[in-house]
Design an enzyme around this catalytic site. Structure first.
Site, PDB file in Angstrom:
ATOM      1  N   GLU A 132       0.206   3.592   1.832  1.00 33.59           N
ATOM      2  CA  GLU A 132       0.324   3.980   3.242  1.00 33.59           C
ATOM      3  C   GLU A 132       1.726   3.694   3.787  1.00 33.59           C
ATOM      4  OE1 GLU A 132      -1.785   5.314   5.923  1.00 33.59           O
ATOM      5  OE2 GLU A 132      -2.606   6.182   4.104  1.00 33.59           O
TER       6      GLU A 132
ATOM      7  N   SER B 231       0.805  -1.227   0.000  1.00 33.27           N
ATOM      8  CA  SER B 231       0.000   0.000   0.000  1.00 33.27           C
ATOM      9  C   SER B 231       0.833   1.269   0.000  1.00 33.27           C
ATOM     10  CB  SER B 231      -0.868  -0.024   1.261  1.00 33.27           C
ATOM     11  OG  SER B 231      -1.396   1.245   1.525  1.00 33.27           O
TER      12      SER B 231
ATOM     13  N   TYR C  92      -1.440   0.303  10.619  1.00 31.46           N
ATOM     14  CA  TYR C  92      -1.706  -0.369   9.339  1.00 31.46           C
ATOM     15  C   TYR C  92      -0.507  -0.206   8.402  1.00 31.46           C
ATOM     16  CZ  TYR C  92      -3.616  -0.932   4.604  1.00 31.46           C
ATOM     17  OH  TYR C  92      -3.806  -1.293   3.290  1.00 31.46           O
TER      18      TYR C  92
HETATM   19  P1  NAP Z   1     -11.380  -4.949   1.856  1.00 31.75           P
HETATM   20  O1  NAP Z   1     -12.540  -4.622   0.977  1.00 31.75           O
HETATM   21  O2  NAP Z   1     -11.350  -4.428   3.247  1.00 31.75           O
HETATM   22  O3  NAP Z   1     -11.247  -6.549   1.896  1.00 31.75           O
HETATM   23  C1  NAP Z   1     -10.421  -7.203   2.825  1.00 31.75           C
HETATM   24  C2  NAP Z   1     -10.594  -8.699   2.687  1.00 31.75           C
HETATM   25  O4  NAP Z   1      -9.742  -9.357   3.647  1.00 31.75           O
HETATM   26  C3  NAP Z   1     -12.020  -9.209   2.957  1.00 31.75           C
HETATM   27  O5  NAP Z   1     -12.312 -10.220   2.025  1.00 31.75           O
HETATM   28  C4  NAP Z   1     -11.902  -9.798   4.366  1.00 31.75           C
HETATM   29  O6  NAP Z   1     -12.815 -10.828   4.631  1.00 31.75           O
HETATM   30  C5  NAP Z   1     -10.497 -10.386   4.297  1.00 31.75           C
HETATM   31  N1  NAP Z   1      -9.905 -10.700   5.604  1.00 31.75           N
HETATM   32  C6  NAP Z   1      -9.659  -9.828   6.607  1.00 31.75           C
HETATM   33  N2  NAP Z   1      -9.100 -10.481   7.639  1.00 31.75           N
HETATM   34  C7  NAP Z   1      -9.009 -11.805   7.291  1.00 31.75           C
HETATM   35  C8  NAP Z   1      -8.539 -12.992   7.925  1.00 31.75           C
HETATM   36  N3  NAP Z   1      -8.054 -12.959   9.159  1.00 31.75           N
HETATM   37  N4  NAP Z   1      -8.572 -14.161   7.266  1.00 31.75           N
HETATM   38  C9  NAP Z   1      -9.092 -14.204   6.025  1.00 31.75           C
HETATM   39  N5  NAP Z   1      -9.573 -13.132   5.357  1.00 31.75           N
HETATM   40  C10 NAP Z   1      -9.532 -11.950   5.997  1.00 31.75           C
HETATM   41  O7  NAP Z   1     -10.010  -4.483   1.160  1.00 31.75           O
HETATM   42  P2  NAP Z   1      -9.714  -4.095  -0.373  1.00 31.75           P
HETATM   43  O8  NAP Z   1      -9.959  -2.649  -0.555  1.00 31.75           O
HETATM   44  O9  NAP Z   1     -10.339  -5.086  -1.271  1.00 31.75           O
HETATM   45  O10 NAP Z   1      -8.123  -4.247  -0.400  1.00 31.75           O
HETATM   46  C11 NAP Z   1      -7.506  -5.495  -0.709  1.00 31.75           C
HETATM   47  C12 NAP Z   1      -6.088  -5.495  -0.185  1.00 31.75           C
HETATM   48  O11 NAP Z   1      -5.356  -4.433  -0.779  1.00 31.75           O
HETATM   49  C13 NAP Z   1      -5.947  -5.283   1.325  1.00 31.75           C
HETATM   50  O12 NAP Z   1      -4.834  -6.036   1.749  1.00 31.75           O
HETATM   51  C14 NAP Z   1      -5.668  -3.799   1.462  1.00 31.75           C
HETATM   52  O13 NAP Z   1      -4.963  -3.547   2.660  1.00 31.75           O
HETATM   53  C15 NAP Z   1      -4.806  -3.583   0.228  1.00 31.75           C
HETATM   54  N6  NAP Z   1      -4.828  -2.241  -0.345  1.00 31.75           N
HETATM   55  C16 NAP Z   1      -6.009  -1.667  -0.662  1.00 31.75           C
HETATM   56  C17 NAP Z   1      -6.013  -0.415  -1.267  1.00 31.75           C
HETATM   57  C18 NAP Z   1      -7.311   0.264  -1.647  1.00 31.75           C
HETATM   58  O14 NAP Z   1      -7.274   1.471  -1.886  1.00 31.75           O
HETATM   59  N7  NAP Z   1      -8.408  -0.461  -1.757  1.00 31.75           N
HETATM   60  C19 NAP Z   1      -4.798   0.232  -1.529  1.00 31.75           C
HETATM   61  C20 NAP Z   1      -3.600  -0.407  -1.208  1.00 31.75           C
HETATM   62  C21 NAP Z   1      -3.629  -1.661  -0.632  1.00 31.75           C
HETATM   63  P3  NAP Z   1     -14.259 -10.565   5.345  1.00 31.75           P
HETATM   64  O15 NAP Z   1     -15.214 -10.326   4.195  1.00 31.75           O
HETATM   65  O16 NAP Z   1     -14.482 -11.826   6.067  1.00 31.75           O
HETATM   66  O17 NAP Z   1     -14.109  -9.364   6.234  1.00 31.75           O
HETATM   67  O1  G4F Z   2     -10.796   6.506   2.505  1.00 30.43           O
HETATM   68  P1  G4F Z   2      -9.815   6.457   3.600  1.00 30.43           P
HETATM   69  O2  G4F Z   2     -10.287   5.893   4.892  1.00 30.43           O
HETATM   70  O3  G4F Z   2      -8.561   5.681   3.019  1.00 30.43           O
HETATM   71  P2  G4F Z   2      -7.016   5.594   3.480  1.00 30.43           P
HETATM   72  O4  G4F Z   2      -6.853   5.858   4.923  1.00 30.43           O
HETATM   73  O5  G4F Z   2      -6.224   6.430   2.547  1.00 30.43           O
HETATM   74  O6  G4F Z   2      -6.699   4.058   3.257  1.00 30.43           O
HETATM   75  C1  G4F Z   2      -7.104   3.344   2.082  1.00 30.43           C
HETATM   76  O7  G4F Z   2      -6.124   3.474   1.081  1.00 30.43           O
HETATM   77  C2  G4F Z   2      -4.857   2.880   1.412  1.00 30.43           C
HETATM   78  C3  G4F Z   2      -3.905   3.124   0.231  1.00 30.43           C
HETATM   79  O8  G4F Z   2      -3.138   4.258   0.500  1.00 30.43           O
HETATM   80  C4  G4F Z   2      -5.057   1.420   1.659  1.00 30.43           C
HETATM   81  F1  G4F Z   2      -3.856   0.824   1.888  1.00 30.43           F
HETATM   82  C5  G4F Z   2      -6.017   1.214   2.810  1.00 30.43           C
HETATM   83  O9  G4F Z   2      -6.256  -0.187   2.997  1.00 30.43           O
HETATM   84  C6  G4F Z   2      -7.333   1.895   2.465  1.00 30.43           C
HETATM   85  O10 G4F Z   2      -7.917   1.207   1.386  1.00 30.43           O
HETATM   86  O11 G4F Z   2      -9.267   7.934   3.912  1.00 30.43           O
HETATM   87  C7  G4F Z   2      -8.741   8.769   2.917  1.00 30.43           C
HETATM   88  C8  G4F Z   2      -8.525  10.176   3.479  1.00 30.43           C
HETATM   89  C9  G4F Z   2      -7.768  10.214   4.805  1.00 30.43           C
HETATM   90  O12 G4F Z   2      -6.772  11.187   4.739  1.00 30.43           O
HETATM   91  C10 G4F Z   2      -8.808  10.637   5.843  1.00 30.43           C
HETATM   92  O13 G4F Z   2      -8.284  11.399   6.911  1.00 30.43           O
HETATM   93  O14 G4F Z   2      -9.812  10.763   3.752  1.00 30.43           O
HETATM   94  C11 G4F Z   2      -9.738  11.468   4.976  1.00 30.43           C
HETATM   95  N1  G4F Z   2     -11.088  11.576   5.539  1.00 30.43           N
HETATM   96  C12 G4F Z   2     -11.722  12.751   5.827  1.00 30.43           C
HETATM   97  N2  G4F Z   2     -12.913  12.501   6.375  1.00 30.43           N
HETATM   98  C13 G4F Z   2     -11.874  10.562   5.916  1.00 30.43           C
HETATM   99  C14 G4F Z   2     -13.039  11.147   6.446  1.00 30.43           C
HETATM  100  N3  G4F Z   2     -11.722   9.218   5.843  1.00 30.43           N
HETATM  101  C15 G4F Z   2     -12.716   8.429   6.291  1.00 30.43           C
HETATM  102  N4  G4F Z   2     -12.584   7.095   6.207  1.00 30.43           N
HETATM  103  N5  G4F Z   2     -13.866   8.959   6.837  1.00 30.43           N
HETATM  104  C16 G4F Z   2     -14.076  10.322   6.931  1.00 30.43           C
HETATM  105  O15 G4F Z   2     -15.107  10.764   7.439  1.00 30.43           O
END
Ligand code: NAP
Ligand code: G4F
Length: 343
Positions: free
Chosen positions: A142, A140, A164
């Site tokens: 992050e 990520s 995280y």
């Molecule tokens: P998400 O919607 O939160 O999905 C997370 C998945 O992980 C769900 O299927 C959840 O299952 C499963 N999981 C959590 N804990 C587990 C455990 N102990 N054993 C088995 N399964 C488990 O996340 P996403 O947005 O699809 O992201 C996918 C991956 O990319 C994550 O690793 C996230 O950190 C990473 N990532 C995401 C972004 C982004 O912007 N979306 C960016 C960078 C990296 P349940 O349905 O059972 O909860």
């Molecule tokens: O949507 P967010 O919660 O995503 P965040 O923290 O960037 O994390 C996501 O992206 C990561 C990749 O860089 C992944 F690795 C991670 O698993 C996840 O998918 O927040 C985005 C921004 C933050 O700066 C937060 O402070 O939005 C700002 N924000 C402002 N108001 C808020 C809110 N975020 C959330 N969730 N809720 C609010 O009300």
């Protein structure tokens, strides 16, 4: 949806045997898009799901019957070894994690277990079963956290700002380490934020698109947000899963930044989303200090030049189109729920 009982698989293969992929986190946003994409590419798709008292398979309901689900947990080493030796995938995509940044301050140890050590458990299973299995790790942006350099590349030093982010840095380096120690084809995708109508409602883009739809249709009055000045490099999840697959099709494993190269603030997001339905956001949005984070990151913007040159990858959906897509999908869903008297 049914979950398979363990069955040992024949290991002999012909050239017509379809490629087998195992996705951890198949019930999540990315898992659902990746499963669809791999099915289109002719793969046999297997998904790992954890046990829950209520099934949360909504995102993969439409491909039920085309994928095979297996019970295992990132916290349970033996369940992962058994799963990988039963399925014998050619490719493993490790998407499962505790992925919500604010929860990582509330549950830092659990986040470390799932998001950090969970990666080692999957890699250990591959090392024990078959080091020829290709591995993708969902790293990520992050990990970059409080960086000085903008935009960030594969060479930018990490400075994570949340439990995280720290856990993801561990997951990234253990992936690199198993590649170098055991010659496993292991890649780390350093993905910047990517969103879609399937995004969880706790993340800011979906929180906004859902609220805009509800306000427009008269079932919500206002929207509370945290830091409106926070900025992110937001792309479309459907584009990003293609990059995951491309990484595992190369001759050599490597790590790649996947991003749009553009940064927008939460305020830009809110303005675009409300404008799309003809509303003035300033009449509805308030800020709540409780939603501010203990530590914020402000300079996240990725440079995906390496992915463009080596993988031929580029994003297809721009930020305004993404916001409109999410608001339109929520308008349709909220309207349906109102008609079905669920709201
Ligand atoms: P998400 O919607 O939160 O999905 C997370 C998945 O992980 C769900 O299927 C959840 O299952 C499963 N999981 C959590 N804990 C587990 C455990 N102990 N054993 C088995 N399964 C488990 O996340 P996403 O947005 O699809 O992201 C996918 C991956 O990319 C994550 O690793 C996230 O950190 C990473 N990532 C995401 C972004 C982004 O912007 N979306 C960016 C960078 C990296 P349940 O349905 O059972 O909860
Ligand atoms: O949507 P967010 O919660 O995503 P965040 O923290 O960037 O994390 C996501 O992206 C990561 C990749 O860089 C992944 F690795 C991670 O698993 C996840 O998918 O927040 C985005 C921004 C933050 O700066 C937060 O402070 O939005 C700002 N924000 C402002 N108001 C808020 C809110 N975020 C959330 N969730 N809720 C609010 O009300």
């Amino acid at each position: 949806m049914s979950i398979n009982q363990p069955v040992s698989r024949q290991k002999s293969e012909s050239k017509d045997t379809p490629r087998r992929a195992l996705i951890t986190g198949i019930t999540g946003q990315d898992g659902a898009y990746l499963a669809e994409f791999l099915l289109e590419m002719g793969y046999e798709v297997h998904g790992m799901v954890r046990r829950s008292s209520t099934e949360s398979f909504d995102r993969i309901e439409h491909i039920h019957g085309h994928i095979e689900l297996h019970q295992a947990d990132l916290l349970d080493q033996l369940s992962i070894i058994t799963l990988i030796s039963d399925v014998r995938p050619h490719e493993v995509y490790n998407l499962a994690a505790q992925s919500f940044v604010p929860t990582s301050w509330l549950q830092p140890l659990l986040t470390g277990e799932f998001t950090g050590l969970g990666v080692t458990r999957v890699l250990e299973a591959i090392r024990l079963v078959d080091t020829g299995i290709r591995f993708y790790q969902a790293s990520s942006s992050e990990m970059f956290g409080a960086v000085d350099e903008e935009p960030q590349t594969e060479a930018t030093p990490f400075y994570p700002r949340s439990p995280y982010g720290v856990a993801k840095v561990y997951g990234h380096w253990i992936t690199v380490n198993y590649r170098e120690s055991y010659d496993i084809f292991a890649c780390s995708g350093m993905l910047f934020n990517h969103e879609s109508p399937r995004r969880g409602k706790e993340f800011v883009t979906r929180k906004v698109s859902d609220a805009v739809a509800r306000i427009k249709l008269g079932v919500q009055d206002s929207l509370s947000l945290g830091n409106l000045d926070a900025a992110r490099d937001w792309g479309y999840a459907g584009d990003y899963v293609r990059a995951m697959w491309l990484m595992l099709q190369q001759d050599k494993p490597s790590d790649y930044v996947i991003a749009t190269g553009e940064k927008h603030t939460v305020r830009d997001l809110v303005e675009l989303a409300f404008n799309h339905v003809g509303l003035d956001w300033q009449k509805y949005v308030c800020t709540d200090p409780k939603l501010l984070r203990p530590a914020e990151v402000n300079k996240l913007r990725g440079d995906a030049t390496k992915a463009r040159n080596e993988l031929g990858w580029r994003p297809e959906v721009d930020f305004p189109s993404l916001v409109r897509m999410m608001v339109d999908a929520d308008l349709e869903r909220v309207e349906r729920e109102i008609n079905e008297q669920k709201l």
